[in-house]
Design an enzyme around this catalytic site. Sequence first.
Site, mmCIF file in Angstrom:
data_model
loop_
_atom_site.group_PDB
_atom_site.id
_atom_site.type_symbol
_atom_site.label_atom_id
_atom_site.label_comp_id
_atom_site.label_asym_id
_atom_site.label_seq_id
_atom_site.Cartn_x
_atom_site.Cartn_y
_atom_site.Cartn_z
ATOM 1 N N ASP A 40 4.116 1.008 67.633
ATOM 2 C CA ASP A 40 4.660 -0.162 68.338
ATOM 3 C C ASP A 40 3.869 -0.427 69.619
ATOM 4 O O ASP A 40 3.529 -1.572 69.937
ATOM 5 C CB ASP A 40 6.166 -0.010 68.615
ATOM 6 C CG ASP A 40 6.542 1.318 69.247
ATOM 7 O OD1 ASP A 40 5.684 2.225 69.319
ATOM 8 O OD2 ASP A 40 7.704 1.453 69.674
ATOM 9 N N TYR A 64 3.960 2.095 50.624
ATOM 10 C CA TYR A 64 3.680 1.099 49.589
ATOM 11 C C TYR A 64 3.601 1.726 48.196
ATOM 12 O O TYR A 64 3.641 1.020 47.186
ATOM 13 C CB TYR A 64 2.377 0.346 49.879
ATOM 14 C CG TYR A 64 2.460 -0.621 51.061
ATOM 15 C CD1 TYR A 64 3.594 -0.670 51.872
ATOM 16 C CD2 TYR A 64 1.422 -1.464 51.361
ATOM 17 C CE1 TYR A 64 3.668 -1.529 52.948
ATOM 18 C CE2 TYR A 64 1.483 -2.343 52.442
ATOM 19 C CZ TYR A 64 2.615 -2.367 53.235
ATOM 20 O OH TYR A 64 2.685 -3.224 54.293
ATOM 21 N N ASP A 122 -3.453 -7.498 60.959
ATOM 22 C CA ASP A 122 -3.145 -8.922 61.147
ATOM 23 C C ASP A 122 -3.092 -9.266 62.638
ATOM 24 O O ASP A 122 -3.565 -10.329 63.060
ATOM 25 C CB ASP A 122 -1.798 -9.291 60.493
ATOM 26 C CG ASP A 122 -1.962 -9.745 59.041
ATOM 27 O OD1 ASP A 122 -2.905 -9.273 58.374
ATOM 28 O OD2 ASP A 122 -1.144 -10.561 58.574
ATOM 29 N N LYS A 156 4.160 6.896 64.077
ATOM 30 C CA LYS A 156 5.444 6.878 64.813
ATOM 31 C C LYS A 156 6.032 8.290 64.752
ATOM 32 O O LYS A 156 7.054 8.532 64.105
ATOM 33 C CB LYS A 156 6.401 5.859 64.169
ATOM 34 C CG LYS A 156 6.117 4.418 64.536
ATOM 35 C CD LYS A 156 6.631 4.022 65.919
ATOM 36 C CE LYS A 156 8.138 3.906 65.959
ATOM 37 N NZ LYS A 156 8.636 3.554 67.308
ATOM 38 N N ASP A 175 -1.521 -2.406 57.808
ATOM 39 C CA ASP A 175 -1.302 -3.770 57.321
ATOM 40 C C ASP A 175 -0.896 -4.674 58.490
ATOM 41 O O ASP A 175 -1.472 -5.744 58.703
ATOM 42 C CB ASP A 175 -0.213 -3.720 56.238
ATOM 43 C CG ASP A 175 -0.109 -5.023 55.452
ATOM 44 O OD1 ASP A 175 -0.991 -5.883 55.576
ATOM 45 O OD2 ASP A 175 0.875 -5.158 54.705
HETATM 46 C C1 IPM Z 1 -3.357 -7.027 52.874
HETATM 47 C C2 IPM Z 1 -2.254 -7.764 52.171
HETATM 48 C C3 IPM Z 1 -1.802 -6.952 50.984
HETATM 49 C C4 IPM Z 1 -1.195 -5.676 51.513
HETATM 50 C C5 IPM Z 1 -0.849 -7.645 50.033
HETATM 51 C C6 IPM Z 1 -1.373 -8.955 49.522
HETATM 52 C C7 IPM Z 1 -0.479 -6.730 48.868
HETATM 53 O O1 IPM Z 1 -1.240 -8.046 53.060
HETATM 54 O O2 IPM Z 1 -4.360 -6.688 52.231
HETATM 55 O O3 IPM Z 1 -3.234 -6.784 54.072
HETATM 56 O O4 IPM Z 1 -0.031 -5.628 51.854
HETATM 57 O O5 IPM Z 1 -1.924 -4.691 51.601
HETATM 58 MG MG MG Z 2 -1.744 -7.648 55.101
#
Ligand code: IPM
Ligand code: MG
Length: 374
Positions: free
Chosen positions: A227, A143, A255, A194, A251
Amino acid sequence: MASNKKLLMLPGDGIGPEVMGEVRRVVDWMDKRRAVSFDVEERLVGGAAIDAEGGPVSDSTMEKALAADAVLLGAVGGPKWDEVPFELKPERGLLRLRKDLELFANLRPALCFDALVEASTLKPEVVSGLDIVIVRELTGGVYFGEPRGIETLPDGTRRGINTQVYTTPEIHRVARVAFELARKRNNRVCSVEKCNVMESGVLWREEVTKLHADEFADVELSHMLADNCAMQLVRAPKQFDVIVTDNLFGDMLSDAAAMATGSLGMLPSASLGATDATGRIPALYEPVHGSAPDIAGQGKANPLATLLSFAMMLRYSFDLGDDADLIEQAVQDVLAAGNRTGDIAAPGAAPGAATVSTEQMGGALLAALDRRAA
Ligand code: IPM
Ligand code: MG
């Protein structure tokens, strides 16, 4: 003795202002009822800052953030700013805050509240009692790596470039946070990369292994490919205690872990930097969920992730463990009493099954705090 903590609130976009409003009410409650007070300042970030100030986070807001004892952020982004140039996108404001405050360790707990076992799309026996933490590296990796950009090649086609890059100190400092956290929990760390296809992953594994041998041999360490970790998080998430991983994988995996808990609307996070000479730790707290433009302004958002982020702030920035416990217990109470925003209604619940609004959820929490603190 009451002491004033400098708290910067950045509600941001979409549902951000709504969920932050509920934190405001809890801050007021604490001012009145607990031995702590806050000096709260509010500033714009993300799309709201683009519209009013011409950029996703202004220099003066950055100064406020650097001077604050802690920052609480709602959410950034939305379709309204789709056409904004990449460098000015709402998300860049959040990335600048993370980068300039050097918040390299992002703690994302995934905890399944008993009352919400049914809200998860996973089977109850898979998620009941789940309590894991993902430690995501937050200021390095793909990033932020250079070179980056989009370029036009001599033949007229284009090439997009991002660079995954990690150094020994970057790996060690985030792994150290994970090992220290594990010592306060179930003493197990799973390091995720990975290394089968990426040199940065090979380095990651070697450096975590070395740090472990040198300083944390008492903690149980395992390694897993990213993975496979994604699969294990939905197959058997309770096998983990602390997961430590890079920015990109963290990230994604956070989720995925969120769904095991029933909803992204329940997940708080803390982003921490290094202790400075005065003993202060720069810190930003935010819910893991985004700005949810589809439900923004409708009073449907779940404020609990932001309220739990505020609780993490009390615990990590202000050493107010008792107050953090109080809020977390009050969250258990409101869930046990059946309060549900739309996102945590049980899947398959009858259409129109009673749900509460953002404000009602916040009100229920205040009532639970009153009862607990009575
Ligand atoms: C998170 C979000 C952020 C990221 C975005 C909004 C920049 O997805 O905090 O997980 O990718 O880190
Ligand atoms: Mg995120």
